[in-house]
Write an enzyme that holds these catalytic residues in place. Structure first.
Site, PDB file in Angstrom:
ATOM      1  N   PHE A 199       8.315 -41.916-104.752  1.00  0.00           N
ATOM      2  CA  PHE A 199       7.982 -42.106-103.657  1.00  0.00           C
ATOM      3  C   PHE A 199       8.892 -42.242-102.693  1.00  0.00           C
ATOM      4  CE2 PHE A 199       3.471 -42.745-101.581  1.00  0.00           C
ATOM      5  CZ  PHE A 199       2.812 -41.954-102.341  1.00  0.00           C
ATOM      6  N   GLN A 245       4.046 -46.877 -87.594  1.00  0.00           N
ATOM      7  CA  GLN A 245       4.584 -45.605 -88.711  1.00  0.00           C
ATOM      8  C   GLN A 245       4.029 -44.482 -88.326  1.00  0.00           C
ATOM      9  OE1 GLN A 245       3.851 -45.678 -93.199  1.00  0.00           O
ATOM     10  NE2 GLN A 245       6.163 -45.950 -93.031  1.00  0.00           N
ATOM     11  N   HIS A 264       3.369 -40.881 -90.202  1.00  0.00           N
ATOM     12  CA  HIS A 264       3.770 -40.264 -91.646  1.00  0.00           C
ATOM     13  C   HIS A 264       4.232 -38.732 -91.574  1.00  0.00           C
ATOM     14  CE1 HIS A 264       2.998 -38.561 -95.372  1.00  0.00           C
ATOM     15  NE2 HIS A 264       2.441 -39.746 -95.880  1.00  0.00           N
ATOM     16  N   LEU A 267      -4.243 -36.583 -93.705  1.00  0.00           N
ATOM     17  CA  LEU A 267      -2.993 -36.866 -94.469  1.00  0.00           C
ATOM     18  C   LEU A 267      -2.649 -35.912 -95.518  1.00  0.00           C
ATOM     19  CD1 LEU A 267      -0.677 -39.059 -95.124  1.00  0.00           C
ATOM     20  CD2 LEU A 267      -2.227 -39.868 -96.546  1.00  0.00           C
ATOM     21  N   GLU A 271       2.133 -38.318 -99.617  1.00  0.00           N
ATOM     22  CA  GLU A 271       3.512 -38.204-100.041  1.00  0.00           C
ATOM     23  C   GLU A 271       3.510 -37.925-101.441  1.00  0.00           C
ATOM     24  OE1 GLU A 271       5.726 -41.230 -98.090  1.00  0.00           O
ATOM     25  OE2 GLU A 271       6.790 -41.637 -99.656  1.00  0.00           O
ATOM     26  N   ARG A 324       9.985 -42.807 -94.579  1.00  0.00           N
ATOM     27  CA  ARG A 324       9.165 -41.935 -93.551  1.00  0.00           C
ATOM     28  C   ARG A 324       9.548 -41.713 -92.275  1.00  0.00           C
ATOM     29  NH1 ARG A 324       3.161 -44.171 -95.666  1.00  0.00           N
ATOM     30  NH2 ARG A 324       3.265 -42.969 -97.536  1.00  0.00           N
ATOM     31  N   HIS A 376       0.219 -43.447 -88.638  1.00  0.00           N
ATOM     32  CA  HIS A 376      -0.348 -43.680 -89.980  1.00  0.00           C
ATOM     33  C   HIS A 376      -0.571 -45.114 -90.513  1.00  0.00           C
ATOM     34  CE1 HIS A 376      -0.942 -42.553 -94.387  1.00  0.00           C
ATOM     35  NE2 HIS A 376       0.031 -43.383 -94.758  1.00  0.00           N
ATOM     36  N   ARG A 428       7.485 -49.319 -93.312  1.00  0.00           N
ATOM     37  CA  ARG A 428       7.076 -49.524 -94.679  1.00  0.00           C
ATOM     38  C   ARG A 428       7.397 -48.280 -95.624  1.00  0.00           C
ATOM     39  NH1 ARG A 428       1.556 -47.950 -97.282  1.00  0.00           N
ATOM     40  NH2 ARG A 428       1.608 -46.421 -95.483  1.00  0.00           N
TER      41      ARG A 428
HETATM   42  C1  LIG Z   1      -5.003 -41.434 -95.213  1.00  0.00           C
HETATM   43  C2  LIG Z   1      -4.159 -42.545 -95.654  1.00  0.00           C
HETATM   44  C3  LIG Z   1      -3.624 -42.683 -97.040  1.00  0.00           C
HETATM   45  C4  LIG Z   1      -3.108 -43.673 -97.419  1.00  0.00           C
HETATM   46  N1  LIG Z   1      -2.543 -43.715 -98.540  1.00  0.00           N
HETATM   47  C5  LIG Z   1      -1.839 -44.797 -99.063  1.00  0.00           C
HETATM   48  C6  LIG Z   1      -1.501 -44.872-100.456  1.00  0.00           C
HETATM   49  O1  LIG Z   1      -1.548 -43.985-101.128  1.00  0.00           O
HETATM   50  N2  LIG Z   1      -0.771 -46.109-100.769  1.00  0.00           N
HETATM   51  C7  LIG Z   1      -0.477 -46.987 -99.973  1.00  0.00           C
HETATM   52  O2  LIG Z   1       0.128 -48.099-100.536  1.00  0.00           O
HETATM   53  N3  LIG Z   1      -0.994 -47.123 -98.732  1.00  0.00           N
HETATM   54  C8  LIG Z   1      -1.626 -46.052 -98.337  1.00  0.00           C
HETATM   55  N4  LIG Z   1      -2.129 -45.976 -97.004  1.00  0.00           N
HETATM   56  C9  LIG Z   1      -2.128 -47.267 -96.267  1.00  0.00           C
HETATM   57  C10 LIG Z   1      -3.359 -47.999 -96.982  1.00  0.00           C
HETATM   58  O3  LIG Z   1      -4.382 -47.085 -97.279  1.00  0.00           O
HETATM   59  C11 LIG Z   1      -3.776 -49.143 -96.004  1.00  0.00           C
HETATM   60  O4  LIG Z   1      -2.675 -49.856 -95.358  1.00  0.00           O
HETATM   61  C12 LIG Z   1      -4.832 -50.136 -96.625  1.00  0.00           C
HETATM   62  O5  LIG Z   1      -5.821 -49.406 -97.348  1.00  0.00           O
HETATM   63  C13 LIG Z   1      -5.193 -51.029 -95.541  1.00  0.00           C
HETATM   64  O6  LIG Z   1      -6.407 -51.808 -96.321  1.00  0.00           O
HETATM   65  P1  LIG Z   1      -6.924 -53.171 -95.520  1.00  0.00           P
HETATM   66  O7  LIG Z   1      -7.905 -53.706 -96.859  1.00  0.00           O
HETATM   67  O8  LIG Z   1      -5.973 -54.107 -94.989  1.00  0.00           O
HETATM   68  O9  LIG Z   1      -7.976 -52.587 -94.491  1.00  0.00           O
HETATM   69  P2  LIG Z   1      -8.973 -51.472 -94.497  1.00  0.00           P
HETATM   70  O10 LIG Z   1      -9.240 -50.751 -95.743  1.00  0.00           O
HETATM   71  O11 LIG Z   1      -8.647 -50.474 -93.173  1.00  0.00           O
HETATM   72  O12 LIG Z   1     -10.449 -52.113 -94.027  1.00  0.00           O
HETATM   73  C14 LIG Z   1     -10.327 -52.768 -92.850  1.00  0.00           C
HETATM   74  C15 LIG Z   1     -11.758 -53.461 -92.794  1.00  0.00           C
HETATM   75  O13 LIG Z   1     -12.006 -54.292 -91.741  1.00  0.00           O
HETATM   76  C16 LIG Z   1     -13.068 -54.316 -91.203  1.00  0.00           C
HETATM   77  N5  LIG Z   1     -13.254 -54.585 -89.623  1.00  0.00           N
HETATM   78  C17 LIG Z   1     -12.357 -54.000 -88.946  1.00  0.00           C
HETATM   79  N6  LIG Z   1     -12.603 -54.586 -87.611  1.00  0.00           N
HETATM   80  C18 LIG Z   1     -13.881 -55.125 -87.702  1.00  0.00           C
HETATM   81  C19 LIG Z   1     -14.651 -55.687 -86.855  1.00  0.00           C
HETATM   82  N7  LIG Z   1     -14.589 -55.915 -85.527  1.00  0.00           N
HETATM   83  N8  LIG Z   1     -15.691 -56.596 -87.408  1.00  0.00           N
HETATM   84  C20 LIG Z   1     -16.085 -56.393 -88.685  1.00  0.00           C
HETATM   85  N9  LIG Z   1     -15.361 -55.765 -89.513  1.00  0.00           N
HETATM   86  C21 LIG Z   1     -14.013 -55.033 -89.061  1.00  0.00           C
HETATM   87  C22 LIG Z   1     -13.738 -52.568 -91.502  1.00  0.00           C
HETATM   88  O14 LIG Z   1     -15.165 -52.452 -91.544  1.00  0.00           O
HETATM   89  C23 LIG Z   1     -12.949 -52.614 -92.970  1.00  0.00           C
HETATM   90  O15 LIG Z   1     -14.178 -52.931 -93.911  1.00  0.00           O
HETATM   91  C24 LIG Z   1      -2.830 -44.806 -96.514  1.00  0.00           C
HETATM   92  C25 LIG Z   1      -3.131 -44.756 -95.340  1.00  0.00           C
HETATM   93  C26 LIG Z   1      -3.788 -43.658 -94.800  1.00  0.00           C
HETATM   94  C27 LIG Z   1      -4.212 -43.501 -93.278  1.00  0.00           C
END
Ligand SMILES: Cc1cc2nc3c(=O)[nH]c(=O)nc-3n(C[C@H](O)[C@H](O)[C@H](O)COP(=O)(O)OP(=O)(O)OC[C@H]3O[C@@H](n4cnc5c(N)ncnc54)[C@H](O)[C@@H]3O)c2cc1C
Length: 581
Positions: free
Chosen positions: A121, A235, A237, A247, A250, A281, A350, A391
């Protein structure tokens, strides 16, 4: 207004939130009551869409990898803004988390000898990204969600939109939430909380992130005296599909894909001669945009300039086995067969490196460094400072899992040390009732002369794209800030739907209200930072300036305005050096 009592509230059901829940349930021996709140169906959280994988050093003796090298890559990738003690925690716990996820059922892709496979990566010296084909997030989420169902003491509240954190005398007391399905307002009273609400990619128009990734909770945190750190680092992407912005992971470049301009040239040789397409990135994104600005990009009918992501030389077998989803989405959404044509891609927003100011263990802090008792943050919503100014891909899933676990365990211990939860006192109930009135009486009120919330969102997106993009300039940002302040002055929205049940208009109003303030945090921080570092690139200050800017931006609200203070970067091993790839 219904009042519900829980020992621990977890706000957000992505990988960070679900991991926090399983950790807290284990650590307390099932003795504490836990509620997970999600504004959408829990399993639709954005983490589901993570594709490429999760970084961890798994077989150091076989691959010449080491925790030290993972840490160094991360620090260098961050343009030396990451806190090195936090990075050490990340690299030490990540392998344990990969193995934990395997034990509970994540089907990691394997090598023929049975080892867990790892792919290269961007910015990583050695292949150390663990993956489940190119649907890693889906598999981790499904497995973690099933795991939470094994505990009777974890209750999931789907479609509960949190509107406010309640903090009294420096202590977390609960949240208020709008139950979209029932059209009711609720007060969740609790001893402890973990904020795991993800990032804020939707502040921008062209983004790979889910529509729910709006970041309003960060602005709610700001209102309660919590600080936001390093938010100017957004960031891009390098490879989002044109024109949709979906997306293209990568993983495609990790498996050997090339980037080519309209002359068929692998242009990355000019920008990162050693790492080429697998440079970090920030560097690859700027390279693509430079190719476009200098007339070497392709022109899409939508008006977008793009470059080609060429997978043709990888062959059908490899593409189908290692990155099948990429082939599928290029076909479905761009009408391209990656076996015979390059995929059209350009950079899109991203990830947000910044977030809620925490210490190394995820404890939520005010601007003067005080812990808000009983409150932690994890995942993309938090800035524990492992990503600094940029990142590295696949470090986020590790961060979510590691700090999900660490905050869950600490919160469980804290809850067990507190006396049993009594009834909420009159003062906090009053605060909750006031919030109900703000949401159901003020925001829901049909204000005919006010703008629609989605119109305001569109204007906000335009301002962010135009004034706070990957190439920034002081004068453009000053203009952008003036526009953002005008938007902030909008005090009411035209919510045309008067129902309380599934009122998407009302939800939009709640989101946009927070988004404007968060956008201002980005703008004020970016304008003040007169240097270029990682993803924050200024045309008027194109060099990194370690003398003045090797420090974290800490934003807080004072008298309704965003103010900034700064904290030092923790350096344990690696002094800043020139970043060459
Ligand atoms: C398309 C894509 C692919 C990616 N692939 C990778 C990868 O392969 N490897 C990697 O390391 N990173 C990757 N990333 C980054 C990574 O996916 C995210 O940073 C990570 O999944 C975030 O997880 P999280 O648990 O912090 O939040 P999220 O999964 O974003 O969850 C947020 C939660 O908060 C809740 N929430 C938000 N606001 C409120 C509110 N006001 N009230 C109640 N609930 C709320 C939502 O409902 C949700 O349940 C990718 C990002 C994207 C965009």
């Amino acid at each position: 207004m219904e009042i519900l009592k829980y020992d621990l509230l977890i706000i957000g059901s992505g990988i960070a939130g679900l991991r926090a829940a399983t950790a807290a349930a284990w650590a307390s021996g099932g003795k504490i009551s836990i509620a997970i709140l999600s504004k959408i169906q829990a399993m639709r959280s954005h983490s589901l869409s993570a594709e490429g994988g999760m970084s961890a050093v798994l077989y150091p003796e076989k691959t010449n990898d080491s925790l030290e090298l993972h840490a160094y890559d991360t620090v260098k990738g961050s343009d030396f803004l990451a806190d090195q003690d936090a990075v050490q925690v990340l690299v030490e716990y990540a392998p344990k988390e990969v193995r934990y996820l395997e034990r509970i059922g994540v089907p990691w892709t394997r090598e023929p000898d049975g080892r867990i496979a790892q792919r290269p990566f961007g910015g990583m010296s050695i292949p150390r990204t663990t993956f489940a084909a190119d649907k890693t997030g889906f598999f981790i989420m499904s497995t973690l969600f099933s795991e939470t169902r094994r505990f009777d003491n974890i209750h999931v509240y789907h479609e509960h939109f949190v509107t406010k954190f309640i903090i009294e005398n420096g202590e977390f007391r609960g949240v208020t939430a709008y139950d979209l399905k029932r059209g009711e307002f609720k007060f969740f009273y609790a001893k402890a909380g973990i904020i795991a609400t993800g990032g804020a990619g939707r502040l921008y128009r062209f983004t790979t992130t889910a529509h729910s990734t709006t970041g309003e909770t960060l602005a709610y945190a700001l209102r309660e005296g919590i600080a936001i750190k390093d938010m100017e680092f957004v960031q891009w992407h390098p490879t989002a599909l044109v024109p949709s912005g979906i997306l293209v992971s990568e993983a495609a470049r990790g498996e050997g894909g090339y980037l080519i301009n309209k002359d068929g040239e692998r242009f990355m040789k000019k920008y990162a001669p050693q790492k080429m397409e697998l440079a970090p990135r920030d560097i690859v994104s700027r390279a693509i945009l430079t190719e476009c600005m200098e007339g070497r990009g392709f022109q899409h009918e939508s008006g977008m300039c793009y470059v080609g992501l060429d997978l043709r030389h990888l062959g059908e077998e490899k593409i189908n086995k290692r990155i099948p989803f990429i082939r599928e989405l290029a076909h479905k959404y761009a009408g391209i067969d990656a076996l015979s044509e390059p995929i059209p891609v350009r950079p899109a927003v991203h990830y947000t490196m910044g977030g809620i100011h925490t210490d190394t263990w995820g404890r939520v802090l005010t601007a003067d460094g005080k812990w808000v008792r009983g409150l932690w943050a994890a995942g993309e919503a938090a800035a524990v400072s492992v990503h600094g100014a940029n990142r590295l891909g696949s470090n986020s899933l590790s961060e979510c899992s590691v700090w999900g676990r660490l905050t869950g365990e600490q919160a469980a211990k804290y809850v067990l040390e507190q006396p049993p939860l009594s009834s909420p006192d009159g003062k906090v109930v009053e605060i909750a009732k006031k919030e109900e009135a703000r949401v159901f009486d003020k925001l829901l009120h049909k204000e005919v002369n006010a703008p629609m919330p989605y119109e305001v969102k569109r204007q906000l997106n335009d301002i962010m794209e135009e004034h706070f993009g990957p190439f920034r300039h002081g004068s453009a940002m000053a203009e952008g800030l003036a526009k953002l302040k005008k938007l902030r002055d909008i005090s009411s929205y035209r919510v045309v739907d008067s129902s309380k049940v599934y009122n998407q208009n009302l939800k939009d109003a709640l989101e946009v209200d927070g988004m404007i303030n968060l956008a201002l945090v980005i703008g004020v921080g970016a304008y003040a930072r007169t240097e270029s570092r990682g993803a924050h690139y200024r045309l008027d200050y194109p060099k990194r300036d370690d003398v003045n800017w090797l420090r974290h931006t800490v934003a807080y609200l004072y008298g309704g305005e965003i103010k900034l203070t700064y904290t030092p970067v923790t350096i344990t091993k690696w002094q800043p050096e020139e970043r060459k790839y």
